[in-house]
Design an enzyme around this catalytic site. Structure first.
Site, PDB file in Angstrom:
ATOM      1  N   GLY A  40       0.833  -1.199   0.000  1.00 25.79           N
ATOM      2  CA  GLY A  40       0.000   0.000   0.000  1.00 25.79           C
ATOM      3  C   GLY A  40       0.862   1.241   0.000  1.00 25.79           C
ATOM      4  O   GLY A  40       1.923   1.286   0.632  1.00 25.79           O
ATOM      5  N   LEU A  43      -1.547   7.197   2.491  1.00 32.65           N
ATOM      6  CA  LEU A  43      -0.871   7.999   3.505  1.00 32.65           C
ATOM      7  C   LEU A  43      -0.098   7.113   4.465  1.00 32.65           C
ATOM      8  O   LEU A  43       1.030   7.429   4.844  1.00 32.65           O
ATOM      9  CB  LEU A  43      -1.886   8.851   4.253  1.00 32.65           C
ATOM     10  CG  LEU A  43      -2.376  10.025   3.410  1.00 32.65           C
ATOM     11  CD1 LEU A  43      -3.505  10.741   4.111  1.00 32.65           C
ATOM     12  CD2 LEU A  43      -1.238  10.994   3.124  1.00 32.65           C
ATOM     13  N   GLY A  45       0.998   3.793   4.030  1.00 33.22           N
ATOM     14  CA  GLY A  45       2.085   3.068   3.377  1.00 33.22           C
ATOM     15  C   GLY A  45       3.146   4.003   2.811  1.00 33.22           C
ATOM     16  O   GLY A  45       4.351   3.742   2.925  1.00 33.22           O
ATOM     17  N   HIS A 266     -21.183   8.367   6.349  1.00 28.93           N
ATOM     18  CA  HIS A 266     -20.934   9.808   6.359  1.00 28.93           C
ATOM     19  C   HIS A 266     -22.223  10.554   6.003  1.00 28.93           C
ATOM     20  O   HIS A 266     -22.877  10.224   5.035  1.00 28.93           O
ATOM     21  CB  HIS A 266     -19.834  10.121   5.342  1.00 28.93           C
ATOM     22  CG  HIS A 266     -19.270  11.492   5.479  1.00 28.93           C
ATOM     23  ND1 HIS A 266     -19.992  12.619   5.181  1.00 28.93           N
ATOM     24  CD2 HIS A 266     -18.059  11.924   5.887  1.00 28.93           C
ATOM     25  CE1 HIS A 266     -19.231  13.681   5.401  1.00 28.93           C
ATOM     26  NE2 HIS A 266     -18.061  13.282   5.831  1.00 28.93           N
ATOM     27  N   ARG A 330     -20.496  12.373  13.027  1.00 27.58           N
ATOM     28  CA  ARG A 330     -21.073  11.805  11.809  1.00 27.58           C
ATOM     29  C   ARG A 330     -22.191  10.810  12.057  1.00 27.58           C
ATOM     30  O   ARG A 330     -23.196  10.813  11.352  1.00 27.58           O
ATOM     31  CB  ARG A 330     -19.964  11.095  11.039  1.00 27.58           C
ATOM     32  CG  ARG A 330     -18.976  12.083  10.548  1.00 27.58           C
ATOM     33  CD  ARG A 330     -17.833  11.438   9.857  1.00 27.58           C
ATOM     34  NE  ARG A 330     -17.046  12.506   9.267  1.00 27.58           N
ATOM     35  CZ  ARG A 330     -15.887  12.332   8.662  1.00 27.58           C
ATOM     36  NH1 ARG A 330     -15.386  11.115   8.565  1.00 27.58           N
ATOM     37  NH2 ARG A 330     -15.240  13.344   8.146  1.00 27.58           N
ATOM     38  N   HIS A 401     -18.503   5.367   4.157  1.00 26.70           N
ATOM     39  CA  HIS A 401     -17.373   6.244   3.936  1.00 26.70           C
ATOM     40  C   HIS A 401     -16.064   5.695   4.490  1.00 26.70           C
ATOM     41  O   HIS A 401     -15.000   5.882   3.927  1.00 26.70           O
ATOM     42  CB  HIS A 401     -17.701   7.566   4.619  1.00 26.70           C
ATOM     43  CG  HIS A 401     -16.624   8.571   4.515  1.00 26.70           C
ATOM     44  ND1 HIS A 401     -16.181   9.016   3.300  1.00 26.70           N
ATOM     45  CD2 HIS A 401     -15.895   9.217   5.441  1.00 26.70           C
ATOM     46  CE1 HIS A 401     -15.225   9.900   3.501  1.00 26.70           C
ATOM     47  NE2 HIS A 401     -15.013  10.031   4.782  1.00 26.70           N
ATOM     48  N   GLU A 425      -6.012   2.873   7.781  1.00 27.06           N
ATOM     49  CA  GLU A 425      -7.401   2.428   7.888  1.00 27.06           C
ATOM     50  C   GLU A 425      -7.509   0.905   7.991  1.00 27.06           C
ATOM     51  O   GLU A 425      -8.510   0.377   8.480  1.00 27.06           O
ATOM     52  CB  GLU A 425      -8.201   2.949   6.680  1.00 27.06           C
ATOM     53  CG  GLU A 425      -9.700   2.787   6.847  1.00 27.06           C
ATOM     54  CD  GLU A 425     -10.526   3.459   5.749  1.00 27.06           C
ATOM     55  OE1 GLU A 425     -10.006   4.359   5.065  1.00 27.06           O
ATOM     56  OE2 GLU A 425     -11.703   3.082   5.586  1.00 27.06           O
ATOM     57  N   ARG A 435     -15.320   7.322  13.888  1.00 22.85           N
ATOM     58  CA  ARG A 435     -14.161   8.192  13.690  1.00 22.85           C
ATOM     59  C   ARG A 435     -14.613   9.633  13.524  1.00 22.85           C
ATOM     60  O   ARG A 435     -15.564   9.917  12.805  1.00 22.85           O
ATOM     61  CB  ARG A 435     -13.391   7.762  12.444  1.00 22.85           C
ATOM     62  CG  ARG A 435     -12.252   8.695  12.102  1.00 22.85           C
ATOM     63  CD  ARG A 435     -11.433   8.196  10.941  1.00 22.85           C
ATOM     64  NE  ARG A 435     -12.116   8.290   9.662  1.00 22.85           N
ATOM     65  CZ  ARG A 435     -12.226   9.422   8.958  1.00 22.85           C
ATOM     66  NH1 ARG A 435     -11.741  10.559   9.410  1.00 22.85           N
ATOM     67  NH2 ARG A 435     -12.836   9.399   7.787  1.00 22.85           N
ATOM     68  N   LEU A 441      -6.579  10.944   8.282  1.00 29.17           N
ATOM     69  CA  LEU A 441      -5.316  11.392   7.688  1.00 29.17           C
ATOM     70  C   LEU A 441      -4.263  11.465   8.793  1.00 29.17           C
ATOM     71  O   LEU A 441      -3.121  11.051   8.631  1.00 29.17           O
ATOM     72  CB  LEU A 441      -5.499  12.763   7.033  1.00 29.17           C
ATOM     73  CG  LEU A 441      -6.562  12.844   5.936  1.00 29.17           C
ATOM     74  CD1 LEU A 441      -6.560  14.221   5.287  1.00 29.17           C
ATOM     75  CD2 LEU A 441      -6.345  11.778   4.877  1.00 29.17           C
TER      76      LEU A 441
HETATM   77  C1  LIG Z   1     -13.973  10.858  -0.209  1.00 30.32           C
HETATM   78  C2  LIG Z   1     -13.203  10.724   1.073  1.00 30.32           C
HETATM   79  C3  LIG Z   1     -12.831  11.854   1.777  1.00 30.32           C
HETATM   80  C4  LIG Z   1     -12.117  11.748   2.971  1.00 30.32           C
HETATM   81  N1  LIG Z   1     -11.764  12.885   3.619  1.00 30.32           N
HETATM   82  C5  LIG Z   1     -11.036  12.792   4.766  1.00 30.32           C
HETATM   83  C6  LIG Z   1     -10.616  13.971   5.453  1.00 30.32           C
HETATM   84  O1  LIG Z   1     -10.904  15.091   5.043  1.00 30.32           O
HETATM   85  N2  LIG Z   1      -9.885  13.816   6.578  1.00 30.32           N
HETATM   86  C7  LIG Z   1      -9.541  12.587   7.064  1.00 30.32           C
HETATM   87  O2  LIG Z   1      -8.858  12.529   8.071  1.00 30.32           O
HETATM   88  N3  LIG Z   1      -9.927  11.466   6.422  1.00 30.32           N
HETATM   89  C8  LIG Z   1     -10.663  11.533   5.298  1.00 30.32           C
HETATM   90  N4  LIG Z   1     -11.052  10.374   4.652  1.00 30.32           N
HETATM   91  C9  LIG Z   1     -10.560   9.078   5.118  1.00 30.32           C
HETATM   92  C10 LIG Z   1      -9.120   8.860   4.674  1.00 30.32           C
HETATM   93  O3  LIG Z   1      -8.935   9.410   3.397  1.00 30.32           O
HETATM   94  C11 LIG Z   1      -8.720   7.396   4.601  1.00 30.32           C
HETATM   95  O4  LIG Z   1      -9.107   6.737   5.734  1.00 30.32           O
HETATM   96  C12 LIG Z   1      -7.199   7.270   4.485  1.00 30.32           C
HETATM   97  O5  LIG Z   1      -6.714   8.063   3.443  1.00 30.32           O
HETATM   98  C13 LIG Z   1      -6.768   5.847   4.307  1.00 30.32           C
HETATM   99  O6  LIG Z   1      -5.383   5.823   4.080  1.00 30.32           O
HETATM  100  P1  LIG Z   1      -4.597   4.466   4.019  1.00 30.32           P
HETATM  101  O7  LIG Z   1      -3.173   4.841   3.747  1.00 30.32           O
HETATM  102  O8  LIG Z   1      -4.866   3.670   5.225  1.00 30.32           O
HETATM  103  O9  LIG Z   1      -5.200   3.650   2.801  1.00 30.32           O
HETATM  104  P2  LIG Z   1      -5.444   4.016   1.255  1.00 30.32           P
HETATM  105  O10 LIG Z   1      -5.171   5.420   0.941  1.00 30.32           O
HETATM  106  O11 LIG Z   1      -6.757   3.441   0.921  1.00 30.32           O
HETATM  107  O12 LIG Z   1      -4.323   3.215   0.505  1.00 30.32           O
HETATM  108  C14 LIG Z   1      -4.402   1.851   0.293  1.00 30.32           C
HETATM  109  C15 LIG Z   1      -3.202   1.431  -0.497  1.00 30.32           C
HETATM  110  O13 LIG Z   1      -3.125   0.030  -0.487  1.00 30.32           O
HETATM  111  C16 LIG Z   1      -3.014  -0.474  -1.796  1.00 30.32           C
HETATM  112  N5  LIG Z   1      -3.682  -1.769  -1.806  1.00 30.32           N
HETATM  113  C17 LIG Z   1      -4.943  -2.065  -1.389  1.00 30.32           C
HETATM  114  N6  LIG Z   1      -5.169  -3.389  -1.529  1.00 30.32           N
HETATM  115  C18 LIG Z   1      -4.045  -3.918  -2.023  1.00 30.32           C
HETATM  116  C19 LIG Z   1      -3.669  -5.238  -2.382  1.00 30.32           C
HETATM  117  N7  LIG Z   1      -4.492  -6.273  -2.254  1.00 30.32           N
HETATM  118  N8  LIG Z   1      -2.433  -5.411  -2.890  1.00 30.32           N
HETATM  119  C20 LIG Z   1      -1.558  -4.379  -3.037  1.00 30.32           C
HETATM  120  N9  LIG Z   1      -1.875  -3.125  -2.692  1.00 30.32           N
HETATM  121  C21 LIG Z   1      -3.096  -2.901  -2.200  1.00 30.32           C
HETATM  122  C22 LIG Z   1      -3.632   0.554  -2.674  1.00 30.32           C
HETATM  123  O14 LIG Z   1      -3.128   0.449  -3.968  1.00 30.32           O
HETATM  124  C23 LIG Z   1      -3.225   1.833  -1.972  1.00 30.32           C
HETATM  125  O15 LIG Z   1      -1.935   2.190  -2.374  1.00 30.32           O
HETATM  126  C24 LIG Z   1     -11.784  10.474   3.471  1.00 30.32           C
HETATM  127  C25 LIG Z   1     -12.175   9.338   2.778  1.00 30.32           C
HETATM  128  C26 LIG Z   1     -12.917   9.450   1.603  1.00 30.32           C
HETATM  129  C27 LIG Z   1     -13.418   8.222   0.947  1.00 30.32           C
END
Ligand SMILES: Cc1cc2nc3c(=O)[nH]c(=O)nc-3n(C[C@H](O)[C@H](O)[C@H](O)COP(=O)(O)OP(=O)(O)OC[C@H]3O[C@@H](n4cnc5c(N)ncnc54)[C@H](O)[C@@H]3O)c2cc1C
Ligand code: FES
Lengths: 637, 249
Positions: A40, A43, A45, A266, A330, A401, A425, A435, A441
């Site tokens: 991943g 943010l 990873g 949401h 929320r 969401h 997440e 949350r 983020l």
């Molecule tokens: C529309 C929207 C708006 C949001 N706004 C906010 C906000 O304003 N403030 C806030 O704090 N949060 C917000 N959130 C929540 C927040 O964006 C997410 O919870 C957070 O970005 C998740 O980050 P992450 O790094 O955990 O995962 P992700 O960003 O989902 O990254 C997952 C990574 O894993 C990889 N991956 C997934 N499965 C596999 C697999 N099987 N094999 C290889 N790679 C894989 C993907 O390619 C990706 O690179 C929002 C969410 C949404 C949907």
């Protein structure tokens, strides 16, 4: 297995320092002997990969998209919290901690959340140093906005594109390390299995999404940063590639899955318009700073909204929650919207929507000020609906969401499989049952930039570097099972497409395990999921072959896992005979319709162990201890 | 409404590729353009054919995954709109839509509408960052930055890396993409220390990847879904000339 959270002893404020003072370190010269697999590039990873590479580890990072910059995190809009107290409005690390624990309805670990609040300020410093263009005042200093569930302004933002700018910051830091040869970036790769050797996570199996080849990758530890599972509902605000597959396959290899029923709906999303709909679009929560939520008082009032006089409008959030008003958390806002729509007072063609009205704010602050704050969101809304929110109120409805549940981790972010760490997440750790906005983020970046560099070091210092070669039998077995599973999907050769199945599954999950749940609904959801799953394995049609790019095949594998997860969600929701945060059991509510928590019976984390069939999953409980805050009934009145 | 889709099919990088014609009879004005492709693909599967592959993820114009040439224009007819943000209400019953992948030698086709954009990542790797390791950053408010500068930097930083600029350029230049990152970082004090090195390294990498030179057609600006101004390219050139004078130190 006893779930040991490994929370350090000592006063809450000192736990993280105590931990850092005593954790074992890896000698700088030895770091380059270790290889860390980071799955991943969002943010969590991205920040972890960059930071570990900077420290000298060899990193191999994997993502589904064609570039790490496209991870789902890119879509986050509203902002990121930190306890900087720049506005001098009384914020402290304690208050950020307290709001997060309370917002989560007292279902998260104090120690983790306190650490999160502590490192929140470092995240802002780091991002600014990377060149992230956060909003500033004319004097050149950073500015803040307020978000739901808080009475201080602690949210930093970059217009409505905060996730994009933060992710690009992390991506740029990664790019430097990729160029330096410290990160090997493998894009268009999907993790299909975890390889466990002698009880420790030592590798992963991936499918190369361009050639279809099944690949083996080995290392000294695996960091799972694969995001949330909101797409189990089919319609959600998550990016289309978001999935549970990586986490689920780790679950099958021994990682416990915690609190799967805690999902976040949401309150402010653009309503569904038709059955071809492929995803839903969020309208940032920040809009509730200036937008007022209402429906007509009378459910027969069909006038166009701007002509409805004040006394015929019900600003139901302001009425029910005078002190937080439109800024209630929320879960509360979503349920309130559902309630008015259930009463038949919903608006728009489908009557499953409420108004979010900016007329007063435009009158008070002027159109320019509103456009400065929300311009890109208004534009986005108009593009999708064809309506101009400067003139008519937005129509909004809750949508799936975020998922608070995820793989169980201890204070070190280590799962129940040694050597498998889970960040962002994908883990369950910091948000309890609900949350707060702008805290995902914060958590993803806290995990990646500031927590894992310490805790992973502690693990690696205790093992030998390079103990596997990828030639072990476990790798061969996992690779051949991944290959067989892929082939199995292609061989069904039935008549229905993966989208049809996914849409139908999503509807079952939304109806049964959505904004409100009850025992009958959950039981019937379990039955429906099992039936549909059976049908899936008999009647799915995936065209094409496995030896080429085949997105239908990718999606089929993900939907197969969503079936199993969906059933576990229902079982978890059934077990939890209380209401808390996003988990609202209709049987357990107060007279006023608010959530009724039962701390004595359900003050635990439900961590599920895989036993073959979701029906046989074994529940392990981690009791949540409160030493510093007194769980109380959340009140936003 | 009924929409005729004339779409590019190409089995792999070595295949020559061809157009196919398909008719979608149950299109709907509220549908997005990608949802039209979804419906078409469901139809293809039903007919026992393989669906057309295309990249997509966020479907809200921010991840930069989607991106196709629609009736000859990158991302289609609407300004400041990515392919996924296009809606069928802008088309009429009976219209024909021609859908093709980006065409540029530095962005080769992988399959159907999917192209390889990893050259962009390599340009970023050459210098599109501030060298600041995690930890040790000064307090975020230690250095005030004029609001005008941050706002201008932001406008450049909104690039989603989709590749439309390259697809629209007669020279297949990546100048808008590269210039946007250089302009973003050159407007902020945080980017100052590596200013000279950055512009030289990124411009050199761009050439090495086989992208053409910019000859001021401005087609890139016209199709950019984020409306990034070609002033980015002017800034990049200025920075480059300055770097040549100062020397790549
Ligand atoms: C529309 C929207 C708006 C949001 N706004 C906010 C906000 O304003 N403030 C806030 O704090 N949060 C917000 N959130 C929540 C927040 O964006 C997410 O919870 C957070 O970005 C998740 O980050 P992450 O790094 O955990 O995962 P992700 O960003 O989902 O990254 C997952 C990574 O894993 C990889 N991956 C997934 N499965 C596999 C697999 N099987 N094999 C290889 N790679 C894989 C993907 O390619 C990706 O690179 C929002 C969410 C949404 C949907
Ligand atoms: S799918 Fe993300 S920009 Fe179009």
């Amino acid at each position: 297995m006893i779930l040991d959270s490994k929370t350090p002893d000592g006063p809450l404020e000192d736990k993280w320092d105590i931990y850092k003072n005593s954790v074992k370190l890896v000698n700088p010269a030895n770091k380059r002997k270790f290889t860390v697999l980071v799955v991943g590039s969002g943010l969590a990873g991205g920040s972890a990969a960059a930071t570990l590479a900077e420290l000298g580890y060899n990193v191999k990072c994997f993502c589904i998209q064609d570039s790490p910059r496209r991870a789902h995190s890119i879509a986050a809009q509203g902002g990121i919290n930190a306890a900087k107290n720049y506005p001098n409005d009384g914020d402290t690390v304690w208050r950020l901690f307290y709001d997060t624990i309370k917002g989560g309805d007292y279902r998260s670990r104090e120690s983790n959340v306190y650490r999160l609040a502590q490192v929140s300020n470092n995240i802002i410093d780091q991002a600014v140093a990377q060149g992230v263009p956060f909003a500033r005042e004319y004097g050149g200093l950073l500015t803040n906005r307020s978000f739901g569930g808080a009475q201080v302004s602690r949210t930093f933002y970059a217009r409505g594109q905060t996730g994009q700018q933060l992710l690009l910051g992390a991506y740029q830091a990664m790019s430097r390390q990729i160029d330096a040869g410290k990160i090997e970036m493998l894009t268009r790769q999907e993790m299909l299995d975890l390889v466990v050797v002698n009880g420790h996570a030592k590798g992963i199996i991936t499918r190369n999404l361009v050639t279809g080849e099944i690949e083996r990758h080995h290392g000294d530890a695996v960091l799972l940063c694969t995001g949330g599972y909101g797409n189990v509902y089919y319609l959600s605000t998550n990016a289309k590639n978001s999935n549970v597959t990586a986490a689920w396959r780790c679950h099958k290899r021994g990682a416990y899955f915690a609190n799967p029923c805690y999902t976040q709906i949401h309150p402010t999303c653009i309503p569904v318009s038709g059955d071809y709909q492929s995803k839903l679009t969020l309208m940032s929560e920040s809009l509730r700073n200036d937008g007022r939520v209402w429906v007509p008082t009378d459910n027969t009032d069909a006038r166009s909204p701007e002509t409805i006089p004040e006394d015929a409008r019900d600003y139901y959030l302001e009425r029910r929650y005078p002190s937080f008003g439109n800024l209630v958390p929320r879960d509360v806002a979503s349920r309130a919207a559902k309630a008015v729509c259930d009463q038949g007072r919903g608006v728009g063609e489908t009557h499953r929507a409420v108004y979010l009205d900016f007329a007063d704010a435009i009158k008070r602050l002027g159109r320019d000020a509103i456009s400065e704050r929300y311009g890109n969101l208004f534009e986005m809304y108009e593009r999708i609906t064809g309506e101009n929110p400067y003139k008519v109120p937005m129509r909004i409805y809750p949508a799936v969401h975020y998922t608070m549940g995820g793989l169980w981790v201890d204070y070190e972010l280590q799962s129940t499989v040694p050597g498998l760490f889970v960040l962002g997440e994908a883990n369950f750790s910091d948000h309890g049952a609900n949350r707060l906005g702008a805290s995902a983020l914060m958590q993803g970046l806290a995990d990646g930039y500031f927590v894992i560099p310490y805790t992973l070091g502690g693990y690696l210092a205790g093992i030998d570097a390079g103990s596997v070669s990828g030639e072990e039998e476990e790798f061969a077995a996992a690779a051949s099972s991944a290959h067989a599973k892929t082939q199995e999907l292609l061989n069904i050769n039935g008549s229905r497409t993966v989208t049809e199945f996914h849409r139908e599954l999503g509807k079952i999950v939304w109806d049964g395990i959505g904004m409100a749940r009850n025992a009958d609904g959950l039981k019937s959801a379990i039955g429906s999921i099992q039936n549909l799953k059976q049908e899936f394995w008999q009647d799915l049609r995936v065209p094409g072959t496995a030896e080429t790019m085949n997105k239908n095949l990718e999606f089929a594998g993900r939907v197969a896992d969503f079936f199993e997860l969906g059933e576990l969600m229902a079982r978890d929701a059934l077990d939890r005979e209380e209401s808390c945060g996003g988990h609202f059991r209709e049987e357990y509510q107060t007279k006023e319709g608010e959530a009724l928590r039962k701390d004595d019976e359900y003050g635990y984390v439900a961590a599920w162990e895989y036993k073959g069939d979701p029906a046989d999953a074994v529940l392990h409980k981690e009791q949540i201890e409160f030493e510093n805050v007194q769980p109380s009934t959340r009140s936003y009145k | 409404m009924t929409i005729n889709v004339r779409v590019w099919r190409q089995d792999g990088p070595e295949d020559r590729g061809r157009f196919e014609n398909h008719v979608v009879t149950d299109a709907n004005p509220h549908m997005s353009f990608l949802e039209l492709l979804d419906v078409m693909n469901e139809q293809l599967i039903g007919e026992g054919k393989e669906p057309i592959e295309f990249d997509h993820d966020c479907r809200e114009g921010i991840c930069g995954s989607c991106g196709v040439v629609i009736n000859g224009t990158a991302h289609g007819p609407k300004q400041r709109t990515a392919s996924c943000q296009l809606h069928m209400r802008d088309y009429s019953d009976g219209d024909t839509i021609v859908v093709e992948p980006w065409r540029a030698s530095a962005l080769p086709v992988i399959k159907d509408l999917v192209v390889d954009r990893t050259a962009f990542d390599r340009i970023m790797g050459a210098g599109g960052y501030v060298s600041v390791a995690t930890g040790g950053a000064p307090d975020a408010n230690a250095l005030p930055v004029p609001k005008e500068d941050v706002d201008a930097a932001f406008d450049y930083a909104t690039c989603i890396g989709c590749g439309a600029c390259v697809a629209a350029c007669p020279n297949s230049s990546a100048s808008l993409f590269t210039g946007a990152k250089i302009a973003h970082l050159s407007l902020l004090p945080q980017g100052e220390a590596e200013r000279t090195r950055r512009v030289v390294a990124m411009v050199d990498q761009m050439a090495e990847e086989g992208f053409g030179d910019c000859s001021n057609h401005a087609e890139c600006e016209a199709v950019c879904p984020k409306g990034i101004s070609i002033s980015a390219i002017a800034r990049m050139r200025r920075e480059y000339v300055k770097a040549m004078v100062v020397g790549d130190s």
